[in-house]
Design a protein around this motif. Structure first.
Motif, short mmCIF file in Angstrom:
data_model
loop_
_atom_site.label_atom_id
_atom_site.label_comp_id
_atom_site.label_asym_id
_atom_site.label_seq_id
_atom_site.Cartn_x
_atom_site.Cartn_y
_atom_site.Cartn_z
N GLU A 81 76.77 -36.82 2.87
CA GLU A 81 75.87 -36.83 3.89
C GLU A 81 75.02 -35.44 3.75
N ARG A 82 74.00 -35.56 4.40
CA ARG A 82 72.90 -34.54 4.68
C ARG A 82 72.47 -34.30 3.24
N GLN A 83 72.07 -35.62 2.59
CA GLN A 83 71.73 -35.28 1.00
C GLN A 83 70.10 -34.78 1.16
N ALA A 84 69.34 -35.04 2.01
CA ALA A 84 68.07 -34.42 2.29
C ALA A 84 68.09 -33.01 2.30
N ALA A 87 80.18 -32.75 -10.86
CA ALA A 87 79.47 -33.58 -9.91
C ALA A 87 80.62 -34.14 -8.75
N LYS A 88 81.78 -34.20 -8.99
CA LYS A 88 82.76 -34.52 -7.88
C LYS A 88 83.20 -33.43 -6.98
N MET A 89 83.05 -31.92 -7.43
CA MET A 89 83.15 -30.90 -6.77
C MET A 89 82.13 -30.70 -5.65
N ASP A 90 80.88 -30.73 -6.31
CA ASP A 90 79.74 -30.48 -5.54
C ASP A 90 79.72 -31.43 -4.51
N ALA A 91 79.75 -32.64 -4.66
CA ALA A 91 79.89 -33.82 -3.85
C ALA A 91 80.59 -33.38 -2.48
N GLN A 92 81.77 -33.23 -2.81
CA GLN A 92 83.03 -33.12 -1.99
C GLN A 92 82.66 -31.69 -1.19
N SER A 93 82.25 -30.73 -1.93
CA SER A 93 82.29 -29.47 -1.40
C SER A 93 80.90 -29.02 -0.65
N MET A 94 79.81 -29.82 -0.96
CA MET A 94 78.53 -29.68 -0.46
C MET A 94 78.27 -28.33 -0.99
N TRP A 95 78.39 -28.08 -2.47
CA TRP A 95 77.89 -27.07 -3.44
C TRP A 95 76.73 -27.53 -4.27
N LEU A 96 75.93 -26.41 -4.81
CA LEU A 96 74.65 -26.99 -5.55
C LEU A 96 75.35 -26.74 -7.26
N PRO A 97 74.86 -27.39 -7.96
CA PRO A 97 75.34 -27.47 -9.41
C PRO A 97 74.79 -26.19 -10.11
N THR A 98 75.48 -26.02 -11.25
CA THR A 98 74.85 -25.07 -12.13
C THR A 98 74.37 -25.68 -13.42
N ARG A 99 75.14 -27.05 -13.67
CA ARG A 99 74.68 -27.62 -14.89
C ARG A 99 72.98 -28.18 -15.16
N ASN A 100 72.49 -27.91 -16.11
CA ASN A 100 71.02 -28.68 -16.31
C ASN A 100 71.17 -29.99 -16.12
N ASP A 101 72.54 -30.55 -16.80
CA ASP A 101 72.22 -32.18 -16.52
C ASP A 101 72.73 -32.63 -15.25
N LEU A 102 72.79 -31.82 -14.20
CA LEU A 102 73.01 -32.29 -12.81
C LEU A 102 71.66 -31.79 -12.18
N ILE A 103 71.15 -30.66 -12.35
CA ILE A 103 70.01 -30.21 -11.75
C ILE A 103 68.79 -31.18 -12.17
N GLU A 104 68.63 -31.28 -13.29
CA GLU A 104 67.20 -31.76 -14.03
C GLU A 104 67.84 -33.19 -14.35
N GLY A 105 68.95 -33.63 -14.29
CA GLY A 105 69.09 -35.22 -14.56
C GLY A 105 69.74 -35.93 -13.63
N GLN A 153 79.45 -26.88 7.32
CA GLN A 153 79.72 -26.65 8.82
C GLN A 153 78.87 -27.16 9.90
N PHE A 154 77.38 -26.98 9.53
CA PHE A 154 76.85 -27.52 10.64
C PHE A 154 76.57 -29.03 10.86
N ALA A 155 77.11 -29.62 9.80
CA ALA A 155 76.96 -31.20 9.79
C ALA A 155 78.36 -31.47 10.83
N LYS A 156 79.37 -30.64 10.90
CA LYS A 156 80.65 -30.97 11.84
C LYS A 156 80.50 -30.30 13.21
N SER A 157 79.75 -28.93 13.23
CA SER A 157 79.69 -28.23 14.37
C SER A 157 78.60 -28.29 15.45
N ALA A 158 77.25 -28.75 14.66
CA ALA A 158 76.11 -28.69 15.49
C ALA A 158 75.97 -29.82 16.22
#
Length: 434
Positions: free
Chosen positions: A366-369, A341-359, A286-291
């Motif tokens: 946008e707003r990767q940092a 990985a697809k869903m989180d990237a497009q939706s700006m979500w945090l993953p729940t899978r170990n292989d995405l958090i730790e791997g 939201q902030f990426a679009k509105s701020a």
């Protein structure tokens, strides 16, 4: 944000669970797909079949969900009927459909508690060890004995945002790490220098207030419906917020106006009337679009301990499903490494899978940092917070927290009384649940 609106009491008796393993006792049809030894099924076995997916959307996730469902349909030859309802209507709608014998096959839920007796055991398809693929915290809620009754679909993490422009104008450095006292000092300095309405904005939410409780060393509930609130630590946390409200650092009117009802403080931050906003990662898109100003996410402040407070959504199959194998297969497909990985990237979500958090992580458009700040705080967040939010007593306890805190803001009771009343309220919630 809406992941925190957890309501309702849970039917927690294991004896009441009606779920069964997909493809075993629920369906004896000769064409029912049998799970393989690896804990999966052949998607092509669902050709010509149709299931329904009850869903609520947080915004950008709808398009990502539709794309994944098309992919599933292409691979399976089946059809998924996506049924979107407003989050506010989700619980009532699902309860009505369950009562009427018209349950969806798959649903997206923010709170498993009210529906545990109606959830399918997914383990026949996903495998008995499937929970090990996910972070231990989010996975806390998904097992019932040997049964796997849900999959953590996404993770949310509470945390602060800062208005970088206001910090620069006030000559205050943007923190890379800070204590709670340092956060307050920075807020007051920026507020005074830039003449903003407030220094800190925080959502009116039991979930967000739980962040401050946790940072002071306590949670409300734990595993097995236990009351874990430390009254002394809760008193300290509540008093710290009341002090900031009384001295104008946190806007008092915001808390008075809507009583104990949930209210987000994002408009205060977007209007540049507070240089610090305590909310969570769902605000990034939201902030990426509105701020209209420079902003960034920063780590949670540390008091007795660090970290934020977690939340999230779950994908479940319903035991009333007439196509339990296909329902379980869809749940598994939506939460594979590739799909998340697809869903989180497009939706700006945090993953729940170990292989995405730790791997490999998730590469955001946008707003990767900023997203990585929230991801890093996942590891800093204490384990008991995940136990708390997974408890069926958390939702109603969070309601009690907001109600009691609202009384304190209105001057009806002090911090110590608020903490004692909260402890008693949690005890009643637990008794009612049992």
């Amino acid at each position: 944000m809406r992941s925190t609106l957890i309501t309702g009491l849970a039917a927690v008796s294991i004896a009441a669970l009606a779920a069964c393993a997909p493809g075993t006792t629920e369906s004896d049809s000769p064409d029912a797909a049998a799970p393989s030894a690896s804990g999966s099924v052949d998607l092509s076995s669902f050709k010509g079949k149709t299931i329904t997916y009850l869903y609520f959307t947080d915004g950008p996730d709808e398009a990502a969900t539709r794309n994944l469902l098309k992919e599933f349909e292409t691979k399976s030859g089946g059809k998924v009927n996506l049924q979107i309802v407003p989050f506010a209507d989700l619980q009532q709608s699902l309860q009505a459909r369950l009562s009427g014998g018209n349950a969806p096959d798959v649903a997206r839920l923010a709170d498993l508690g009210p529906f545990r007796a109606d959830l399918m055991d997914l383990s026949g398809v996903v495998g008995k060890d499937y929970a090990n693929e996910f972070l231990a915290g989010p996975a806390t809620a998904i097992k019932d004995g040997e049964k796997i009754i849900a999959v953590p679909n996404d993770l949310t993490m509470n945390g602060p945002f800062v208005n970088v422009d206001l910090f620069k104008k006030a000559g205050v450095p943007v923190p890379t790490k800070w204590s709670f006292d340092e956060m307050v000092a920075a807020a007051k300095k920026v507020q005074a220098a830039t003449k903003t309405e407030a220094g800190i904005a925080i959502d009116k939410s039991g979930h967000r207030l739980s962040t401050i409780l946790s940072q002071n060393g306590t949670t409300m509930v734990g595993k097995d419906l236990t009351n874990t609130l430390d009254v002394a630590k809760a008193t300290k946390a509540i008093d710290s917020l009341l002090t900031l409200i009384e001295d104008g650092t946190i806007p008092k009117d915001f808390w008075i106006e809507s009583g104990s009802k949930y209210k987000g403080a994002n408009e205060i931050f977007l209007a540049q009337q507070a240089p610090i906003y305590i909310s969570g990662n769902w605000q990034v898109a939201q902030f990426a679009k509105s701020a209209k100003f420079a902003w960034q996410a920063v780590p949670n402040a540390c008091a007795e301990r660090c970290g934020g407070f977690p939340g999230g959504k779950y994908t479940v199959g319903l035991s009333q499903s007439k196509e339990p194998q296909m329902a379980a297969a869809l749940v598994q497909f939506l939460n594979s490494k590739e799909s998340q990985a697809k869903m989180d990237a497009q939706s700006m979500w945090l993953p729940t899978r170990n292989d995405l958090i730790e791997g490999d992580g998730v590469t955001y458009p946008e707003r990767q940092a900023d997203m990585e700040v929230f991801t890093a705080d996942v590891a800093e967040t204490p384990a008991d917070t995940y136990d708390a939010v997974a408890s069926p007593a958390f939702g109603p306890s969070a309601t009690v927290l907001v109600e009691e805190f609202a009384k304190a803001v209105a001057g009806q009771q002090d911090a110590a009384t608020t903490a004692k009343n909260l402890k008693a309220g949690i005890e009643k919630v637990i008794a009612d649940s049992k």
